[in-house]
Structures are given as C-alpha cells and as structure tokens.
Scaffold this active site. Structure first.
Site, PDB file in Angstrom:
ATOM      1  N   GLU A 273       8.008   0.721   4.085  1.00 19.03           N
ATOM      2  CA  GLU A 273       6.604   0.336   4.331  1.00 19.03           C
ATOM      3  C   GLU A 273       6.001  -0.398   3.131  1.00 19.03           C
ATOM      4  O   GLU A 273       5.033   0.070   2.539  1.00 19.03           O
ATOM      5  CB  GLU A 273       5.784   1.598   4.613  1.00 19.03           C
ATOM      6  CG  GLU A 273       6.287   2.421   5.791  1.00 19.03           C
ATOM      7  CD  GLU A 273       5.595   3.767   5.923  1.00 19.03           C
ATOM      8  OE1 GLU A 273       5.604   4.309   7.033  1.00 19.03           O
ATOM      9  OE2 GLU A 273       5.054   4.279   4.922  1.00 19.03           O
ATOM     10  N   GLY A 275       3.759  -2.848   1.004  1.00 13.84           N
ATOM     11  CA  GLY A 275       2.497  -3.564   1.161  1.00 13.84           C
ATOM     12  C   GLY A 275       2.340  -4.492  -0.027  1.00 13.84           C
ATOM     13  O   GLY A 275       2.549  -5.710   0.055  1.00 13.84           O
ATOM     14  N   ARG A 276       2.037  -3.880  -1.183  1.00 11.65           N
ATOM     15  CA  ARG A 276       1.790  -4.630  -2.412  1.00 11.65           C
ATOM     16  C   ARG A 276       2.915  -5.620  -2.731  1.00 11.65           C
ATOM     17  O   ARG A 276       2.653  -6.727  -3.183  1.00 11.65           O
ATOM     18  CB  ARG A 276       1.671  -3.623  -3.556  1.00 11.65           C
ATOM     19  CG  ARG A 276       1.266  -4.212  -4.891  1.00 11.65           C
ATOM     20  CD  ARG A 276       1.354  -3.131  -5.986  1.00 11.65           C
ATOM     21  NE  ARG A 276       0.936  -1.833  -5.546  1.00 11.65           N
ATOM     22  CZ  ARG A 276      -0.276  -1.300  -5.769  1.00 11.65           C
ATOM     23  NH1 ARG A 276      -1.156  -1.982  -6.454  1.00 11.65           N
ATOM     24  NH2 ARG A 276      -0.566  -0.094  -5.335  1.00 11.65           N
ATOM     25  N   ARG A 313     -10.247  -2.873  -7.691  1.00 12.40           N
ATOM     26  CA  ARG A 313      -9.156  -2.205  -8.422  1.00 12.40           C
ATOM     27  C   ARG A 313      -9.462  -1.959  -9.900  1.00 12.40           C
ATOM     28  O   ARG A 313      -9.201  -0.857 -10.402  1.00 12.40           O
ATOM     29  CB  ARG A 313      -7.836  -2.974  -8.263  1.00 12.40           C
ATOM     30  CG  ARG A 313      -7.395  -3.149  -6.797  1.00 12.40           C
ATOM     31  CD  ARG A 313      -5.970  -3.662  -6.675  1.00 12.40           C
ATOM     32  NE  ARG A 313      -5.006  -2.652  -7.042  1.00 12.40           N
ATOM     33  CZ  ARG A 313      -4.349  -2.615  -8.168  1.00 12.40           C
ATOM     34  NH1 ARG A 313      -4.516  -3.560  -9.053  1.00 12.40           N
ATOM     35  NH2 ARG A 313      -3.516  -1.639  -8.434  1.00 12.40           N
ATOM     36  N   TYR A 317      -9.428   1.959 -10.628  1.00 12.40           N
ATOM     37  CA  TYR A 317      -8.200   2.487 -11.256  1.00 12.40           C
ATOM     38  C   TYR A 317      -8.000   1.941 -12.677  1.00 12.40           C
ATOM     39  O   TYR A 317      -6.890   2.047 -13.205  1.00 12.40           O
ATOM     40  CB  TYR A 317      -6.962   2.067 -10.462  1.00 12.40           C
ATOM     41  CG  TYR A 317      -7.037   2.191  -8.963  1.00 12.40           C
ATOM     42  CD1 TYR A 317      -7.160   3.430  -8.348  1.00 12.40           C
ATOM     43  CD2 TYR A 317      -6.943   1.063  -8.147  1.00 12.40           C
ATOM     44  CE1 TYR A 317      -7.198   3.536  -6.963  1.00 12.40           C
ATOM     45  CE2 TYR A 317      -6.974   1.163  -6.761  1.00 12.40           C
ATOM     46  CZ  TYR A 317      -7.107   2.401  -6.181  1.00 12.40           C
ATOM     47  OH  TYR A 317      -7.132   2.499  -4.816  1.00 12.40           O
ATOM     48  N   CYS A 357     -24.952  -4.154  -9.834  1.00 11.79           N
ATOM     49  CA  CYS A 357     -25.706  -3.271 -10.725  1.00 11.79           C
ATOM     50  C   CYS A 357     -24.999  -1.941 -10.946  1.00 11.79           C
ATOM     51  O   CYS A 357     -25.462  -0.885 -10.497  1.00 11.79           O
ATOM     52  CB  CYS A 357     -27.106  -3.060 -10.150  1.00 11.79           C
ATOM     53  SG  CYS A 357     -27.932  -4.637  -9.999  1.00 11.79           S
TER      54      CYS A 357
END
Ligand code: LLP
Length: 430
Positions: A273, A275-276, A313, A317, A357
């Site tokens: 599977e 994705g990235r 991201r 993270y 903000c």
C-alpha cells in the site's frame, strides 16, 4: 528520474517551465509530474516482481481524481480508508476488485457501500468490526474477503505521530487475539479470512521493521495453516520512505531483497500500500513571496502566500521540506550546508512563513535562501504526498489549484477554490 530540475537557472517540471504554469494559474499551486508518478509505480512493481504482487496506491497520500485515474490505467489497485476515498476511486475508474479497505472505524454504511461495490478485501482491525462486516455481508447475501490487520508491537522509528505498529497504537489486533479470531473464523459465514495485513508507520527509513514484523507473522501463518485456514495474501502496508533532503535513502529494490524471501517462505501473494513513495517527490507546492521583514533582533522573515492550511506537514510533524526560488542563480546547497556554508555564499538565513494566524505556520526555520523579495516564486519540494490531501480552509483560505504536467503539456486537475467555495453548503437565512 528527477522530473523537477533547474535548467538555465529556472525550475522545470518535465518539459514545462514552472514560471509559465504559474503565470497562468497563479499561486499557491500544487504541481505534479505524471512521468514521476508512473515511474515510481513501475519501479515498485518491478522491484517486487518476483512474486505475485498487487500494488494498492494509498489514496490518502494524494486523492486527486486524475492521479487516481492515471494509476488505475497503469493497473494499480487502491488502499482506501473511508467511504469518501472509495467514492473517489470508483469515480476515477479504479477497479473495485483491486481495492482494499483499512481503518479502525469503518461505519456500517461504509461497509455496505464497499460490499455493494464488491471490493477485493477488508483489512479488519478488531473483533467488533469483523462481526459487523460478517453481519452486513450475510444481509447482502455475500461472502467477502478479509485480512486481519496485525499489530506486531514494533517500533518503526518514525515520527511519534505517524507510527502505527506499537502495542499502544489504536491499529490492528495483537497476536494472541489474532490467533483466537482465526480459530473461530469458521463460524462467520459472511467472511472468508484469507489474508494478514500489517502497516507499521511512515516514512520508514530501514527495512528492519518490516523484516521483524514478517518474521513474527510467518509463525502465525504456520498456526493458521495448522488450523486448516489458508492464508493466501500477505499485505505489508505502506511506509516506504522518500528522500526529503536529496540524501540517498533506501530504494524499493533494497526493501524487496529483504522482504521477498519472507513472503516466499509464507507462500503468499503480496499486497503493498505505497502512498508517499509514488506521489511524495512527484509534486511541489509553488508559492509567491508576499513580503519580507526583518525584526529589531535581526531575524528575517520571508512571508509567502501558501500557509499551513495548504501544507501542514512542517507544522504538524516538524517535517523538513527543501525550499528554493523557482528562478535561482545559485544551486540549492546540500542540507548540511544550508546554514554555515550556505551563508558564506551570500544568502540570508530566514524563517519562511505563511500568513495564517498561528505561530506554527512556518515552513522552515533559519533556512539559507538567496535574497528574495516581493513577488518572487518559491518551490516547496516533496509536497506531492500528504500535501493537498491534508489541506484545509483554515482562516477561510480558499485551497490551491492542482496542476498535472505531462511532457510539454500541463492541465489544471483541480481548480483553485474561490470565496464562494468557502461558504458552499452553509445556511445563514431562514
Ligand atoms: N497503509 C495504511 C494502512 C496506512 O495507514 C498508510 C498511511 C499507508 C498505507 C501509506 O503510507 P505511505 O506509503 O504513504 O507512507 N500524514 C503523514 C503520514 C500518515 C500516514 C498514514 N497512513 C505525513 O504527512 O507524513
């Protein structure tokens, strides 16, 4: 394979100048390369070609319909985690018999929707879910394939927020529970338990966690077979890393050389599977500098028109993304040079921020960048995965457009949102 490269001091995607695209579509804009997406899909397919492998593209990484369509045409299957993702894949022409459905909280209506479409398999994460799928399949007069998602309690050394295979995580079923379930599975006439699934987190920069997990699972498969249950499919999930820094990282063939012997030992067909790996380095986010400013303390900010709502991201993270002007007279320094050596070459050390903000609306802190000014374009690299798909309209900001480049052509594959899109569906009068 790098389809984003500088030629004559300006950034290209395949054969198209980024600047030309932006002059038509504006900023911020996600730009993807079709060639890169397909090359990465085929690289994985080839690396794991020694066994019967179904690649199920992880839709959450980039769920644009056009991208799903390209991958469906290339023969890819899909990993979905919601009714919405399933809807997208079907709309894009994906083959339901190549769709696997994961996630800890599938609702009855999502399960029914998947059953109606005869998807390939459910990746089941609890006994309660198994019972729901069984009941709903029986009501529909169907028997559906199921893989148990195992939680092998392995630390894949990812960011704490993207690790999934440790015992304290909400995902999957531990070995003891799995064994119990396998033994009692014959009583569920609506399901055929024929696979095991594992997804350890992402991105994973060594193959060791996969190997450790599969070694544990080999033993479980033996037990299944002793109990008379044939496990035909081993789904090893996603998590294959990409380089965010241009430093070398392990590649599909490195994963395959260690993973394939174990899958062969299991005598299973393989499901993956990714994705990235397919979309991450196949896309960039282009933004325009709105202002620059310097504080009394000598801190320099480059304020651009993309923000955390477009690419979350870094805020979520502390993820590192390379950022460089679209028109650049100097080469981007290597990551370790970005501070010291970079500065000697007459660059600025800047914080690259968005207009939202929140203090966490920062793409890069103390990053070496050639001097930029109002109106200059910046490219944020490795933004093809978990970029647009995690975007929001926070601060009532219309989301960017998405563009796909194919050779010397490009097309908008998602229009830029307008203010009207922000209020669509809202009710404010009697
Ligand atoms: N399979 C399952 C069951 C997953 O949960 C995921 C990702 C994948 C496959 C695909 O993982 P990939 O090959 O793309 O690494 N938003 C985070 C990543 C969260 C991943 C969630 N699950 C980020 O931006 O890094």
């Amino acid at each position: 394979m790098d389809t984003f490269e500088y030629r004559d001091k300006t950034l290209f995607c395949e054969k198209v100048k980024i600047e030309d695209i932006i002059s038509e579509v504006g900023t911020p804009a996600y730009i993807y390369s079709k060639k890169a997406i397909l090359a990465r899909y085929h690289e994985l397919k080839t690396a794991f070609g020694d066994v019967d492998t179904l690649i199920c593209f992880s839709v959450k990484s980039n769920s644009n319909l056009f991208i799903c369509k390209i991958l469906a045409e290339a023969g890819s299957g899909f990993d979905v985690v919601s009714g919405g993702e399933l809807f997208r894949v079907i709309k894009a022409g994906g083959d339901p018999s190549r769709i696997v459905f994961a996630g800890v909280g599938k609702t009855d209506s999502e399960i029914r929707y998947a059953l109606e479409n005869d998807i390939f398999m459910f990746n089941v994460e609890s006994l309660a879910e198994l019972e729901h799928i069984n009941r709903l399949a029986r009501e529909a007069g169907k028997v559906t394939k199921v893989a148990l998602r195992i939680n092998p309690d392995i630390d894949a050394k990812t960011h704490a927020k993207t690790t999934t295979g440790k015992k304290e995580n909400k995902f999957g079923i531990d070995f003891t529970e799995a064994e119990k379930l396998i033994k009692q599975s014959a009583q569920y006439s609506g399901i055929e338990l024929c696979g095991l699934h594992v997804h350890l987190g992402s991105p994973i920069y060594t193959v060791d966690p996969y190997v450790s997990a599969l070694r544990k699972i080999v033993k479980l498969i033996e037990k299944c077979r002793d109990a008379g249950l044939d496990i035909e499919y081993m789904n090893i999930g996603g998590g294959y890393c990409i380089s965010y820094t241009e430093e070398e990282v392990i590649r599909p063939k490195d994963y395959a050389s260690k993973i394939l012997p174990l899958v062969k030992e299991m005598q299973c067909n393989l499901i993956m599977e990714p994705g990235r790996y397919i979309t991450g380095n196949s896309g960039i986010l282009v933004t325009r500098v709105t202002y620059t400013k310097e504080t009394l303390h000598g801190k320099k900010f480059v304020i651009c028109d993309a923000a955390m709502n477009d690419l979350i991201r870094p805020a979520l993270y502390d993820a590192f993304h390379r950022i460089w002007p679209v028109n650049a007279s100097m080469q981007m320094p290597k990551m370790e040079d970005t501070k010291q050596a970079g500065l000697k070459k007459g660059m600025d050390l800047v914080d690259i921020v968005g207009p939202v903000c929140e203090s966490s609306d920062v793409f890069a802190t103390q990053r070496a960048l050639p001097k930029v000014g109002e109106g200059d374009l910046l490219a944020i690299f490795s933004a093809g995965a978990y970029g647009f798909s995690m975007s929001s309209q926070y601060n009532s900001r219309p989301r960017p457009c998405e563009v796909l480049v194919d050779g010397d052509q490009y097309r908008i594959i998602r229009k830029r949102e307008m203010y009207e899109d922000l209020v669509k569906g809202e009710v404010f009068s009697e």
